[in-house]
Design a protein around this motif. Structure first.
Motif, PDB file in Angstrom:
ATOM      1  N   ARG A   1     -79.073  52.443  57.237  1.00 60.00           N
ATOM      2  CA  ARG A   1     -78.191  53.600  57.079  1.00 60.00           C
ATOM      3  C   ARG A   1     -78.719  54.535  55.995  1.00 60.00           C
ATOM      4  O   ARG A   1     -79.128  54.092  54.917  1.00 60.00           O
ATOM      5  CB  ARG A   1     -76.766  53.148  56.756  1.00 60.00           C
ATOM      6  CG  ARG A   1     -76.198  52.207  57.815  1.00 60.00           C
ATOM      7  CD  ARG A   1     -74.786  51.797  57.522  1.00 60.00           C
ATOM      8  NE  ARG A   1     -73.817  52.804  57.941  1.00 60.00           N
ATOM      9  CZ  ARG A   1     -73.222  52.796  59.126  1.00 60.00           C
ATOM     10  NH1 ARG A   1     -73.487  51.853  60.002  1.00 60.00           N
ATOM     11  NH2 ARG A   1     -72.359  53.728  59.434  1.00 60.00           N
ATOM     12  N   LEU A   2     -78.691  55.814  56.312  1.00 64.13           N
ATOM     13  CA  LEU A   2     -79.235  56.845  55.427  1.00 64.13           C
ATOM     14  C   LEU A   2     -78.149  57.330  54.463  1.00 64.13           C
ATOM     15  O   LEU A   2     -77.004  57.537  54.876  1.00 64.13           O
ATOM     16  CB  LEU A   2     -79.735  58.017  56.282  1.00 64.13           C
ATOM     17  CG  LEU A   2     -80.544  59.109  55.605  1.00 64.13           C
ATOM     18  CD1 LEU A   2     -81.909  58.574  55.168  1.00 64.13           C
ATOM     19  CD2 LEU A   2     -80.736  60.287  56.572  1.00 64.13           C
ATOM     20  N   GLY A   3     -78.521  57.521  53.215  1.00 65.59           N
ATOM     21  CA  GLY A   3     -77.566  58.037  52.239  1.00 65.59           C
ATOM     22  C   GLY A   3     -78.201  59.096  51.351  1.00 65.59           C
ATOM     23  O   GLY A   3     -79.382  59.018  51.029  1.00 65.59           O
ATOM     24  N   VAL A   4     -77.397  60.068  50.970  1.00 67.34           N
ATOM     25  CA  VAL A   4     -77.873  61.149  50.112  1.00 67.34           C
ATOM     26  C   VAL A   4     -76.943  61.217  48.905  1.00 67.34           C
ATOM     27  O   VAL A   4     -75.727  61.266  49.057  1.00 67.34           O
ATOM     28  CB  VAL A   4     -77.850  62.506  50.846  1.00 67.34           C
ATOM     29  CG1 VAL A   4     -78.453  63.591  49.968  1.00 67.34           C
ATOM     30  CG2 VAL A   4     -78.588  62.410  52.181  1.00 67.34           C
ATOM     31  N   GLY A   5     -77.523  61.213  47.706  1.00 72.44           N
ATOM     32  CA  GLY A   5     -76.714  61.277  46.497  1.00 72.44           C
ATOM     33  C   GLY A   5     -77.132  62.439  45.618  1.00 72.44           C
ATOM     34  O   GLY A   5     -78.317  62.700  45.429  1.00 72.44           O
ATOM     35  N   VAL A   6     -76.123  63.121  45.080  1.00 69.70           N
ATOM     36  CA  VAL A   6     -76.365  64.290  44.239  1.00 69.70           C
ATOM     37  C   VAL A   6     -75.838  64.005  42.840  1.00 69.70           C
ATOM     38  O   VAL A   6     -74.803  63.369  42.680  1.00 69.70           O
ATOM     39  CB  VAL A   6     -75.635  65.528  44.808  1.00 69.70           C
ATOM     40  CG1 VAL A   6     -75.867  66.751  43.928  1.00 69.70           C
ATOM     41  CG2 VAL A   6     -76.071  65.793  46.240  1.00 69.70           C
ATOM     42  N   CYS A   7     -76.565  64.476  41.837  1.00 69.25           N
ATOM     43  CA  CYS A   7     -76.053  64.466  40.467  1.00 69.25           C
ATOM     44  C   CYS A   7     -76.444  65.760  39.782  1.00 69.25           C
ATOM     45  O   CYS A   7     -77.628  66.090  39.716  1.00 69.25           O
ATOM     46  CB  CYS A   7     -76.616  63.283  39.672  1.00 69.25           C
ATOM     47  SG  CYS A   7     -76.282  63.430  37.908  1.00 69.25           S
ATOM     48  N   SER A   8     -75.458  66.510  39.323  1.00 68.37           N
ATOM     49  CA  SER A   8     -75.731  67.678  38.480  1.00 68.37           C
ATOM     50  C   SER A   8     -75.312  67.322  37.068  1.00 68.37           C
ATOM     51  O   SER A   8     -74.243  66.765  36.861  1.00 68.37           O
ATOM     52  CB  SER A   8     -74.949  68.900  38.971  1.00 68.37           C
ATOM     53  OG  SER A   8     -75.404  69.272  40.258  1.00 68.37           O
ATOM     54  N   TYR A   9     -76.169  67.621  36.099  1.00 65.30           N
ATOM     55  CA  TYR A   9     -75.881  67.157  34.740  1.00 65.30           C
ATOM     56  C   TYR A   9     -76.105  68.273  33.726  1.00 65.30           C
ATOM     57  O   TYR A   9     -76.835  69.227  33.960  1.00 65.30           O
ATOM     58  CB  TYR A   9     -76.777  65.956  34.382  1.00 65.30           C
ATOM     59  CG  TYR A   9     -78.211  66.367  34.121  1.00 65.30           C
ATOM     60  CD1 TYR A   9     -79.123  66.461  35.155  1.00 65.30           C
ATOM     61  CD2 TYR A   9     -78.626  66.720  32.832  1.00 65.30           C
ATOM     62  CE1 TYR A   9     -80.421  66.889  34.924  1.00 65.30           C
ATOM     63  CE2 TYR A   9     -79.922  67.146  32.600  1.00 65.30           C
ATOM     64  CZ  TYR A   9     -80.813  67.229  33.637  1.00 65.30           C
ATOM     65  OH  TYR A   9     -82.096  67.667  33.410  1.00 65.30           O
ATOM     66  N   PHE A  10     -75.443  68.087  32.607  1.00 62.33           N
ATOM     67  CA  PHE A  10     -75.698  68.846  31.393  1.00 62.33           C
ATOM     68  C   PHE A  10     -76.044  67.811  30.347  1.00 62.33           C
ATOM     69  O   PHE A  10     -75.435  66.735  30.316  1.00 62.33           O
ATOM     70  CB  PHE A  10     -74.410  69.538  30.934  1.00 62.33           C
ATOM     71  CG  PHE A  10     -74.534  71.018  30.733  1.00 62.33           C
ATOM     72  CD1 PHE A  10     -75.706  71.588  30.249  1.00 62.33           C
ATOM     73  CD2 PHE A  10     -73.455  71.848  31.013  1.00 62.33           C
ATOM     74  CE1 PHE A  10     -75.788  72.953  30.068  1.00 62.33           C
ATOM     75  CE2 PHE A  10     -73.544  73.219  30.831  1.00 62.33           C
ATOM     76  CZ  PHE A  10     -74.714  73.779  30.362  1.00 62.33           C
ATOM     77  N   GLU A  11     -76.980  68.085  29.473  1.00 65.58           N
ATOM     78  CA  GLU A  11     -77.227  67.162  28.383  1.00 65.58           C
ATOM     79  C   GLU A  11     -77.006  67.858  27.056  1.00 65.58           C
ATOM     80  O   GLU A  11     -77.483  68.969  26.847  1.00 65.58           O
ATOM     81  CB  GLU A  11     -78.656  66.611  28.427  1.00 65.58           C
ATOM     82  CG  GLU A  11     -78.824  65.486  27.414  1.00 65.58           C
ATOM     83  CD  GLU A  11     -80.263  65.157  27.081  1.00 65.58           C
ATOM     84  OE1 GLU A  11     -80.463  64.377  26.150  1.00 65.58           O
ATOM     85  OE2 GLU A  11     -81.164  65.695  27.717  1.00 65.58           O
ATOM     86  N   MET A  12     -76.267  67.162  26.191  1.00 66.68           N
ATOM     87  CA  MET A  12     -76.061  67.669  24.840  1.00 66.68           C
ATOM     88  C   MET A  12     -77.157  67.045  23.988  1.00 66.68           C
ATOM     89  O   MET A  12     -77.107  65.871  23.667  1.00 66.68           O
ATOM     90  CB  MET A  12     -74.677  67.210  24.378  1.00 66.68           C
ATOM     91  CG  MET A  12     -74.273  67.646  23.011  1.00 66.68           C
ATOM     92  SD  MET A  12     -72.608  66.991  22.656  1.00 66.68           S
ATOM     93  CE  MET A  12     -73.010  65.534  21.736  1.00 66.68           C
ATOM     94  N   CYS A  13     -78.185  67.826  23.663  1.00 66.87           N
ATOM     95  CA  CYS A  13     -79.278  67.195  22.916  1.00 66.87           C
ATOM     96  C   CYS A  13     -79.778  68.152  21.835  1.00 66.87           C
ATOM     97  O   CYS A  13     -79.159  69.158  21.527  1.00 66.87           O
ATOM     98  CB  CYS A  13     -80.385  66.737  23.848  1.00 66.87           C
ATOM     99  SG  CYS A  13     -81.385  68.050  24.526  1.00 66.87           S
ATOM    100  N   GLY A  14     -80.916  67.804  21.279  1.00 70.09           N
ATOM    101  CA  GLY A  14     -81.382  68.566  20.141  1.00 70.09           C
ATOM    102  C   GLY A  14     -80.516  68.236  18.944  1.00 70.09           C
ATOM    103  O   GLY A  14     -79.974  69.100  18.254  1.00 70.09           O
TER     104      GLY A  14
END
Lengths: 800, 274
Positions: A460-473
């Motif tokens: 079975r085929l699956g597609v996963g999305v993740c949109s992220y912001f990183e608090m860094c520096g």
């Protein structure tokens, strides 16, 4: 501040091989254990075999009889050497419980691996053989492994605290009182999800290693350590051992990876230093791999409950988060602060009203202490919101990417004041998501999925999305103050033009694989108009680079690199005064480009930096009042975090007969603002994605009910190798940071943050037709198979 | 990760090796490629007092066509088995399986004799040679004897070899014309199999060996019997774990292992029947 346009760059933004690599690849580079230190004694540490036990007696006499052994000590024997307990620099609340913790346990061992005695001997083998001769009498006590069990105080680990609860830290942000509760009451859709972040072992390729060397003259001592934080270590060692700070020097030689685990002050660093002073001889120690899995900090280990409220269109209206975090047996350097680093990111990349309710409770257990591990709190937060977004999309019956698009903070909303009060400096989430969708052929995948995932399909085929912001520096010092952190977040740099126009850069960053020597050289080369090979970067030795706050939290470029660029500007300003004096021109009429000062409109009136450097050195003809030499120092405290972002898409095929997950494709589109060296950016993303994928599919520190670690070798703790990970398709968008003059953002942790939710979202997506709604990490074949079995059993039960 | 102290002697011939092991008694161990023994010693799970190094007995490294079978010297390294044209022609299943042992470093150092004599049920070659109906040759102070693979594996890390015997040769029947399959299921390419299957079919006969399905390598005779009496592949595969006694570990419960064995045996037989 102005932003450097990459189009005008001659060095920045171009791929360049790392100048560090020849020495590392040929074995010429010296790691701590490679240092030839004549006469050094070897330390070995006897570690508790019990997760929780009272130490009734320690008899080292038989160890002293082993040939080569110089001394052996119990925790009680060494107690007089400590001026204070092991340091924790982040008392997150005023009432935080922090058990007193010494380099060797005195009355109680609180995890398997806790040091209870030690040996110093003339050889490493003698020291290890002698450990077997130490007789420790223990009274075993019940282990505390489960976080809920810890919270119940059924068994209290630290008697003097009276509880296993370390602290509860709240962050409630509401535009109007009661807004969160009202949003949930009024919501068209809500989801309520529970996730578990398993314990991970950071597992740097080079384990820790320490050598403490008393100097032959005077009272000074040099501590060599495989550390990310030589500057912090110097201060903390001085305080903990009562050594005057100016007599303490810390050097981090070549360091083979850290991932946050070497952002710490460890027992063995203090033991070697204390015993070197006591015996007036060098004392060294190299960690074994099994020790590394027990006595070096672990990461993650959180249980999350996240709730989202949304309106009829799927627009988020409130987020509520309850966190239970596993501190392990003791608080190490920044252990309690890790959940706080994530606390600001549970709203993800979405435009939310000020309706946020976060609370974290942290508990002690009888396992290895936890602390910073690549991403440190932020991968956990991103995982929760990005998994919950998929759950919401599933509830609404809409495409998960479409749900994200409806909620993205739009490009024109930046700088964007988030519900937590922090300001996101810049971003373009829709552009990153669009690029990732193109690279993955998102629409094509959805069409293929419809034909492939039919009833009875076993692949079975699956597609996963993740949109992220990183608090860094990390980090604006005043923000750190508001979080009760005990230090600042600035970084220091010195740029020094030598008489022959070679340039030395002194940085307070402490690279351990990142390629700072290359990247910092490129910044200086771009600024000063010299070849990057004519720039030498000095670092990781507190005698040479006395000021600094080291390397972690994707801070080195957006804080340390920016400090270097600003120091270059100061040098150029001074050089301009000399050029104006020598060319008999007005400073305002001078232009500096390509290493040359020219008089505007009179290009034949020019003076190269090389000539100015020598003039500054001879000081024969300088403007009145100007100091000789070309050197400038800058300490830069960033006005804001840096906010890299991106979208990752993972494509998997799940074999429902075996539970095996095959990652067919992985697309990572990351935006870290202007790139100094795209080659290094790609390397950071590759490594980060693989580490995140490792959490999703492979790695877990497993303990049995008695608190015994079951993954103490690399045969059981499954770090994936090159043959076990998919090819990674990289894309970038470039949205310069308006916060700093280089327009840069950090990239060290981004891949790790994006990967785990993208992989798990893909697996759940593949199995959604079978009634699977969640998948524990790591998604091992057995876990996937049993999850499918229980989902189908539940479905059969429901249909009856 | 530092072994306990031990003595080390190097044998110049098989005879000398056998004499040395007899001389040093029960706490002595042969060491060939060292890829099974050394990790146990570093963890101090094995503490032999003497190591008898047979690593340089190059006269025991060979792959020969011996008429009805292929004779393989015990000191032949996995990489040489994987790349052998003789095996590719006559016993491709064994060459293929050898290519799945550990990682390239292991395959360049580890030996078939060491792997079989160590008799780890999770290793690939014991179960594969068992499925192939191999015969092992043991040499002791009083000469050599042949031991059928089916009689060799007696319990967890225990074999029919006497304390003063050394495995010198592996004899594998030629399998020309047989269909075959090797299914190795694991989480990382370098790992031991969670479950592995080595299978062949020819003229109504078959052999199915199971990796890591008990304390010893398993010969799945019920599967072969079912096939011989006309069962379908799917039905025969249901018998996959009839002889097995699978253990529990971090990667798999006994129930999951039994399930995997059935799926993998079915897939192996399907591939071997093409």
């Amino acid at each position: 501040m102005t932003i450097t346009e990459s189009a005008a760059s001659t060095v920045l933004g171009k791929r360049r091989l790392r100048k560090e690599d020849p020495a590392l690849l040929t074995g010429e580079a010296k790691f701590t254990s490679d240092l030839n230190i004549p006469g050094a004694l070897h330390l070995a540490v006897l570690r508790s075999p019990y997760a929780h036990a009272r130490i009734l007696s320690v008899d080292v006499s038989a160890a002293l009889a082993v040939p080569g052994v110089v001394a052996a000590y119990s925790g009680a024997d060494l107690a007089p050497l400590w001026a204070g307990p092991m340091p924790c620099a982040w008392p997150v609340t005023d009432d935080m419980k922090n058990p007193t913790h010494y380099p060797l346990a005195v009355s109680k061992a609180a995890y398997v691996g806790d040091g209870v005695a030690c040996v110093v001997a003339t050889s490493d083998t003698a020291a290890h053989d002698a450990l077997d001769a130490i007789d420790v009498e223990y009274e075993p006590l019940p282990a505390v492994i489960d976080l809920e069990d810890a919270l119940s105080d059924r068994v209290v680990i630290h008697d003097e605290l009276g509880t296993n609860r370390s602290y509860t830290w709240d962050l409630k942000c509401e535009g109007e009182d009661g807004q969160v509760d009202r949003a949930f009451a009024d919501a068209a859709y809500t989801v309520s999800e529970h996730y578990v972040h398993q314990r991970l072992i950071p597992m740097a390729m080079e384990p820790r290693a320490v050598a403490a060397v008393p100097q032959p003259f005077g009272g000074d001592i040099t501590l060599y350590s495989s550390t990310q934080v030589p500057h912090i270590l110097k201060v903390m060692t001085a305080l903990t051992l009562g050594i005057p700070e100016h007599q303490m020097r810390v050097v981090a030689p070549a360091v083979g990876g850290g991932f946050g685990a070497k952002l710490n002050v460890y027992a063995e660093e203090l033991l070697c230093t204390a015993l070197a002073r006591k015996h007036k001889l060098p004392v060294r120690w190299t960690e074994e791999r099994t020790e590394n899995t027990q006595a070096t900090i672990h990461g993650r280990a959180q249980r999350q409950h996240i709730e989202l409220a949304a309106d009829a269109d799927g627009k988020l209206t409130a987020v509520r988060v309850r966190l239970l975090a596993d501190m392990g047996a003791y608080l190490q350097l920044v252990t309690p602060g890790i959940p706080l680093l994530g606390a600001f990111l549970y709203g993800g990349v979405y435009d939310l009203p000020v309706a946020y309710d976060f609370s974290c409770t942290s508990v002690f257990t009888t396992m290895t202490p936890t602390d910073a591990y690549r991403g440190a709190g932020r991968p956990e937060a991103t995982y929760a919101i990005e998994r919950a977004m998929d759950a919401l999309a599933d509830t609404m019956g809409i495409d998960p990417l479409e749900l994200r698009r409806r909620n993205f903070i739009r490009k024109d909303q930046f700088p964007y004041t988030a519900m937590t009060g922090l300001v996101y400096d810049s971003g373009d989430h829709d552009a990153a998501a669009t690029k990732a969708a193109e690279l993955a052929d998102y629409d094509g995948l959805r069409a293929r999925q419809a034909t492939q995932n039919v009833d009875g399909a076993t692949k079975r085929l699956g597609v996963g999305v993740c949109s992220y912001f990183e608090m860094c520096g990390l980090a604006p010092s005043r923000v750190l103050a508001s979080l009760n952190y005990s230090a600042g977040g600035w970084e220091a740099a010195t740029v020094r033009v030598l008489p022959t126009n070679k340039i030395q850069v002194v940085t307070g960053t402490a690279p351990h694989g990142q390629g700072h020597e290359t990247a910092w050289s490129m910044i200086v080369a771009e600024k000063m108009g010299v070849d990057p090979d004519d720039v030498d970067v000095l670092h990781s030795d507190t005698a040479i680079a006395p000021l600094g706050l080291d390397t972690y939290g994707s801070r080195s470029l957006p804080v340390g690199g920016v400090a270097i660029a600003m120091a270059c500007d100061k040098v150029i300003d001074k050089a301009k005064k000399i050029a104006a004096h020598q060319l008999e021109a007005n400073e305002d009429d001078l232009e500096f480009a390509g290493g040359n000062f020219t008089v505007k409109g009179t290009p034949d009136k020019a003076m190269p930096l090389a000539a100015i450097a020598f003039e500054a050195f001879t000081a024969h003809n300088l403007p009145d009042g100007l100091e000789p030499n070309l050197e400038a120092q800058v300490t830069y405290d960033p006005p804001n975090f840096s906010w890299p972002f991106g979208t990752h898409i993972c494509v998997v095929e799940v074999d429902t007969e075996t539970g095996e997950v095959d990652v067919l494709k992985y697309v990572a589109v990351d935006d870290c603002g202007n790139q100094v060296n795209p080659l290094i950016v790609e390397g950071q993303v590759h490594g980060g994605v693989i580490q995140g994928l490792a959490q999703a599919l492979f790695e877990e520190a497993v303990f049995d009910e008695d608190g015994n670690p079951k993954t103490s070798t690399l045969a059981e703790y499954l770090v994936p190798a090159a043959s076990d990970v998919p090819p990674i398709t990289l894309g970038h968008t470039i949205t310069p940071s308006p916060t700093n003059p280089l327009g840069v953002k950090g990239i060290g942790e981004a891949g790790t943050i994006g990967a785990a939710p993208a992989v798990i979202n893909a697996i759940v997506d593949a199995l959604s037709g079978l009634g699977v709604t969640d998948m524990p990490m790591p998604a091992s074949p057995q876990t996937v198979w049993t999850t499918i079995q229980s989902a189908s059993t539940a479905a059969q039960g429901a249909s009856k | 990760m530092i072994p306990a102290a031990f003595d080390y002697v190097r044998a110049g011939s098989a005879e000398e090796a056998i004499s040395l092991i007899g001389e040093h008694g029960e706490d002595a161990k042969f060491i060939a490629g060292g890829h099974s023994l050394l990790p146990l010693m570093k963890l101090r799970l094995a503490q032999p007092s003497v190591l008898v190094d047979i690593g340089r007995l190059s006269d025991l490294s060979y792959i020969r066509d011996a008429g009805d079978h292929i004779a393989i010297g015990a000191m032949t390294r996995h990489m040489d088995i994987e790349k052998s044209p003789v095996l590719a022609e006559h016993v491709p299943l064994l060459a293929h399986a050898a290519g799945h042992v550990g990682d390239p470093q292991v395959r360049h150092r580890g030996t078939i004799g060491g792997s079989i004599a160590h008799s780890d049920a999770a290793s690939d070659l014991p179960a594969t040679t068992l499925a192939l109906g191999a015969t092992y040759v043991a040499q002791g102070p009083n000469g050599t004897r042949e031991i059928a693979a089916a009689d060799f594996f007696q319990g967890f890390l225990t074999t029919a070899l006497a304390a003063d015997e050394m495995l010198t040769e592996i004899r594998v029947p030629k399998m020309n014309g047989a269909g075959w399959s090797f299914q190795k299921f694991n989480r990382r390419a370098q790992d031991w199999a969670i479950v592995g299957v080595a299978a062949w079919r020819r003229n109504g006969e078959s052999g199915v060996g199971l990796v890591n399905m008990g304390s010893v390598p398993i010969l799945a005779t019920s599967v072969s019997s079912a096939l011989a009496s006309g069962a379908s592949i799917a039905d025969a595969a249901e018998q996959a774990a009839a002889e097995a006694d699978p253990q529990n570990d971090l990667n798999a419960s006994p129930e999951y292992r039994v399930h995997l064995a059935k799926v993998l045996v079915r897939r192996a037989l399907e591939e071997a029947s093409k």
